[in-house]
Design an enzyme around this catalytic site. Structure first.
Site, short mmCIF file in Angstrom:
data_model
loop_
_atom_site.label_atom_id
_atom_site.label_comp_id
_atom_site.label_asym_id
_atom_site.label_seq_id
_atom_site.Cartn_x
_atom_site.Cartn_y
_atom_site.Cartn_z
N ASN A 150 0.81 -1.23 0.00
CA ASN A 150 0.00 0.00 0.00
C ASN A 150 0.84 1.27 0.00
O ASN A 150 0.48 2.26 -0.63
CB ASN A 150 -0.98 -0.01 1.16
N ASP A 173 -0.21 -6.84 11.95
CA ASP A 173 -0.27 -5.45 12.39
C ASP A 173 -0.11 -5.43 13.91
O ASP A 173 -0.94 -5.98 14.64
CB ASP A 173 -1.61 -4.85 11.97
N ASP A 231 10.99 0.59 1.33
CA ASP A 231 9.96 0.67 2.35
C ASP A 231 8.60 1.03 1.73
O ASP A 231 7.77 0.16 1.56
CB ASP A 231 10.34 1.68 3.45
N ASP A 232 8.41 2.31 1.40
CA ASP A 232 7.14 2.77 0.83
C ASP A 232 7.44 3.77 -0.29
O ASP A 232 7.44 4.98 -0.06
CB ASP A 232 6.30 3.46 1.91
N GLU A 290 12.65 0.24 15.30
CA GLU A 290 12.30 1.41 14.48
C GLU A 290 12.27 2.66 15.35
O GLU A 290 12.53 3.77 14.89
CB GLU A 290 10.89 1.23 13.89
N THR A 298 -0.32 -6.26 4.89
CA THR A 298 -1.10 -6.75 6.03
C THR A 298 -2.49 -7.14 5.55
O THR A 298 -3.22 -6.30 5.02
CB THR A 298 -1.25 -5.64 7.09
N PRO A 299 -2.87 -8.40 5.69
CA PRO A 299 -4.23 -8.80 5.30
C PRO A 299 -5.25 -7.96 6.08
O PRO A 299 -5.10 -7.78 7.29
CB PRO A 299 -4.31 -10.27 5.73
N ARG A 300 -6.22 -7.41 5.36
CA ARG A 300 -7.22 -6.59 6.07
C ARG A 300 -8.61 -6.83 5.50
O ARG A 300 -8.78 -7.19 4.34
CB ARG A 300 -6.85 -5.11 5.99
ZN LIG Z 1 8.54 -1.12 6.63
#
Ligand SMILES: [Zn+2]
Length: 329
Positions: A18, A126, A268-269, A187, A90-92
């Site tokens: 995502n 999560d 990462d994103d 993190e 993450t399955p949601r």
């Molecule tokens: Zn990450």
């Protein structure tokens, strides 16, 4: 040098589905201009990043859009000369989609894409969810690992690090069922949890920001990390934008380089942080003085840390070697 970083074949080991949606994909899905605009904010912190994910979640609330974005993200990585990609998500559950339908849609995207790239899937827990909810997700992950053993390769722990915790039992169960483990670790400063995660000895850790004493960790954690040699997924831009590290030059990766510990470069994103794996390689060249030879080695070593099969790893090594013969002699 920018050209070199684009053309070198790359291995991506830490990419959230995502967070990887590009602005173009979000617009394709009918995202409002003002929503996409949040993505252009130059000044965001870790908490804002988690808000940004809700834009992507809103845009992917049914199986068709999930399948579509999976294919788009894969194509964008392939266009950036990424040879091998491990996507994680993450399955949601959404109003029109169960958790398992979500997983199925992502797997569908992976099996139907037409890009020249090998793609594997890691499914994430999560950390904000309760242990009961996470246990249910682990069950589904194991189920899908059995259904698609060549695609579903691992399990991850992610989400807002300020909340929740690491439930070791769940990862022991996943490992027992043949899943590789890649866990977001340190993190933010949380020495007790970081030690628990290192003790579990995952196959890889994400970030490892607060492990070394000079970046807020401790001597004890760093000694453990040195002893265990767990490959670390390093995400330069993500850490700088989220301000968990001061600058590219002072990034904690310097400790990995100095002590010759295993790491890979990752995005990462890429959507949220407006980056690409080529850009991350270029930043490593610019700020960490890594030369062509060193960058090539990062790609080659990342193959070893990946969750690909031995045959796939061998094929990737050959491709990288051939590229080297043609481009670096
Ligand atoms: Zn990450």
């Amino acid at each position: 040098m920018e050209k070199f970083c684009v053309s070198i074949p790359k291995i991506e080991l830490h990419a959230h589905l995502n967070g990887s949606l590009s602005r173009a994909t979000l617009k394709d899905l009918g995202c409002l201009e003002e929503d996409v605009q949040i993505y252009n904010k130059s000044d965001i912190d870790l908490q804002t990043c988690f808000q940004l994910f809700s834009v992507a979640h809103k845009a992917t609330s049914d199986v068709n859009s999930v399948k579509y974005v999976t294919k788009q993200v894969i194509k964008e990585f392939a266009d950036d000369n990424v040879l091998y990609l491990e996507l994680r998500t993450t399955p949601r559950e959404e109003q029109n989609m169960t958790e398992e339908e979500y997983i199925e849609a992502v797997v569908d995207g992976i099996t139907s894409h037409k890009s020249p790239i090998v793609v594997k899937l890691l499914l994430s827990l999560d950390r904000r969810r309760s242990i009961e909810e996470q246990r249910k997700t682990v069950k589904s992950i194991i189920k899908f690992k059995k259904l698609y053993p060549d695609i579903v390769k691992g399990i991850d722990l992610s989400g807002n690090p300020s909340f929740g915790e690491f439930y070791e039992d769940l990862f022991i169960e996943a490992r027992y069922n043949g899943l590789f483990t890649a866990i977001h670790c340190a993190e933010i400063k949380n020495d007790i949890e970081a030690e628990r995660i290192l003790n579990f000895n995952p196959d890889r850790i994400g970030h490892g920001t607060f492990l070394h004493p000079e970046s807020g960790g401790s001597q004890r954690l760093w000694q453990m990390n040195k002893m265990l040699q767990i490959p670390t997924e390093i995400c330069l831009t993500s850490n700088v934008i989220c301000r968990t590290t001061k600058s590219y030059k002072e990034h904690h990766i310097q400790a990995w380089i100095k002590d010759e510990l295993p790491f890979s470069l990752c995005t990462d994103d890429k959507g949220v942080f407006n980056t690409s794996l080529s850009k991350e390689f270029f930043l490593a060249y610019q700020h960490l003085n890594l030369n062509r030879e060193q960058l090539w080695k990062i790609s080659r070593n990342s193959i070893d840390y990946s969750f690909a099969s031995n045959r796939e790893k061998q094929e990737l090594r050959i491709k990288l070697k051939e590229w080297r013969q043609e481009n670096m002699q």
